[in-house]
Write an enzyme that holds these catalytic residues in place. Structure first.
Site, PDB file in Angstrom:
ATOM      1  N   CYS A  63       6.037  -2.888   0.917  1.00  0.00           N
ATOM      2  CA  CYS A  63       4.430  -2.065   0.578  1.00  0.00           C
ATOM      3  C   CYS A  63       3.609  -2.991   0.007  1.00  0.00           C
ATOM      4  O   CYS A  63       4.193  -3.867  -0.921  1.00  0.00           O
ATOM      5  CB  CYS A  63       5.013  -1.756  -0.991  1.00  0.00           C
ATOM      6  SG  CYS A  63       3.081  -0.671  -1.873  1.00  0.00           S
ATOM      7  N   CYS A 105       1.076  -2.707  -2.859  1.00  0.00           N
ATOM      8  CA  CYS A 105       1.662  -3.656  -3.448  1.00  0.00           C
ATOM      9  C   CYS A 105       2.295  -4.384  -4.066  1.00  0.00           C
ATOM     10  O   CYS A 105       1.611  -5.136  -5.478  1.00  0.00           O
ATOM     11  CB  CYS A 105       3.092  -2.647  -4.555  1.00  0.00           C
ATOM     12  SG  CYS A 105       3.390  -1.283  -3.452  1.00  0.00           S
ATOM     13  N   ASP A 106       2.302  -5.621  -2.930  1.00  0.00           N
ATOM     14  CA  ASP A 106       3.429  -6.987  -2.879  1.00  0.00           C
ATOM     15  C   ASP A 106       2.556  -7.635  -2.527  1.00  0.00           C
ATOM     16  O   ASP A 106       2.628  -9.262  -2.468  1.00  0.00           O
ATOM     17  CB  ASP A 106       4.377  -6.776  -2.812  1.00  0.00           C
ATOM     18  CG  ASP A 106       5.856  -5.734  -3.219  1.00  0.00           C
ATOM     19  OD1 ASP A 106       5.286  -6.116  -4.523  1.00  0.00           O
ATOM     20  OD2 ASP A 106       6.264  -5.710  -2.438  1.00  0.00           O
TER      21      ASP A 106
END
Ligand code: NAP
Length: 322
Positions: free
Chosen positions: A139, A142-143
């Site tokens: 992701c 997200c990261d």
């Protein structure tokens, strides 16, 4: 021991991504007694997408914002969204579905709309599991921000890989797209954008065969040339894997018709081979999986459920069990 739910429903919606939320909105407008069961936050894959530019009416909108809007819209029309994980969907002898959850609940309804999406396909190479969350990610939104100024690799050649590689260049010093063939399957517009990005280098015809690192996390990939089988290494601070999604259909207990990749086959009303079990969005076998197609499927499914329930009522009145 499972706790029985005293209230039965007209329809149970499994998953609250775009398809689930749209089905919940239509079910609410159709005055159906519906419950939507979602294990995480409503929004599904929208929550893993930074910018959305192909949802008609919104030239550019953040995934999180669209998720919020869809959730509010569904709730406005009465969606009841509960947080729980569906573990099993089983058609009982009386023709109704028992939907069992991790919290020990059993929800019952004559119709279920499965909108559970999919989970990222894993590479299945040494180091992938060991470094998951320590340099291996599925992701970008997200990261990505954890990798400011670093060298990153993206694995894959589809829309997700190419689009997310482009996204990751806002943080990374360079992004290598490692692809196993000599051309992408991603759409032309996404390819052109990525290939024009000076921070992106494509490494064609290579497979990742191992992800290596230290206790601090991933630091290199071992690559293998698909033609010569020659091995090489690539220094990276992180690797993002986008090699497709696997539909979340394993919760269905019993045989249900699916295609070679495991996506559920439906009729034009979105009903699967199990009468009363409908599928919409990324779990369904179809040409493409977009937000627009997910909400289209869900619209059809929710309206088809209304019609299906009328036939169920008639059959129940006549004492026929399906
Ligand atoms: P996808 O289109 O199935 O592409 C998967 C990619 O991963 C392919 O390039 C494939 O290579 C590669 N791959 C598969 N298994 C591999 C392995 N074991 N090792 C190395 N490479 C492997 O999947 P996706 O990109 O996740 O997209 C899924 C769906 O969502 C698609 O329908 C896509 O259009 C849609 N989507 C749309 C957007 C958008 O429109 N903005 C964004 C994301 C996703 P080969 O090409 O060699 O098979």
């Amino acid at each position: 021991m499972r706790e029985s739910v005293t209230n039965a429903y007209d329809v149970i919606i499994v998953g609250a991504g775009p398809a689930g939320l749209c089905a919940a909105m239509y079910a609410g407008r159709g005055m159906l007694k519906a419950v939507t069961i979602e294990r995480g936050a409503p929004g599904g894959e929208l929550l893993n997408t930074d910018l959305i530019e192909d949802y008609i009416g919104f030239a550019s909108i953040k995934g999180w914002d669209l998720a919020q809007k869809m959730s509010e819209h569904a709730t406005k029309f009465g969606a009841d969204i509960v947080t729980d994980t569906v573990e099993r969907i089983r058609k009982a002898d009386d023709g109704w579905f028992d939907v069992e959850t991790a919290r020990g609940k059993v929800y019952r309804a004559p119709a279920v709309i499965l909108t559970a999406g999919g989970t990222p396909v894993k590479l299945g190479v040494p180091g992938e599991q060991e470094y998951a969350g320590k340099g291996v990610s599925y992701c970008a939104v997200c990261d990505g921000a954890f990798f400011k100024g670093e060298l990153l690799a993206v694995v894959g050649g589809g829309d997700a890989a190419v689009e997310e590689a482009d996204y990751l260049t806002r943080y990374a010093s360079k992004v290598y797209i490692v692809h196993r063939r000599d051309r992408f399957r991603a759409s032309k517009i996404l390819q052109e954008r990525a290939l024009a990005n000076p921070k992106i280098d494509v490494i064609w015809n290579k497979r990742v065969i191992e992800i290596k690192g230290t206790e601090k996390g991933t630091d290199q990939l071992v690559l293998e040339d698909t033609a010569t089988r020659a091995r090489s290494t690539l220094k990276v601070g992180g690797v993002f894997i986008f090699i497709g999604f696997k539909p979340n259909t394993s919760v269905v207990d019993g045989h249900v018709k699916h295609d070679a990749a495991g996506y559920l086959i439906t009729d034009d009303r979105m009903m699967t081979s199990i009468p009363g079990l409908f599928a919409a969005g990324d779990v369904r076998s179809q040409l493409t999986r977009q937000i627009t197609t997910a909400v289209g499927d869900a619209t059809t499914a929710a309206i088809a459920v209304e019609k299906y329930l009328a036939t169920v009522k008639e059959r129940e009145k006549a004492g026929v069990v399906s």
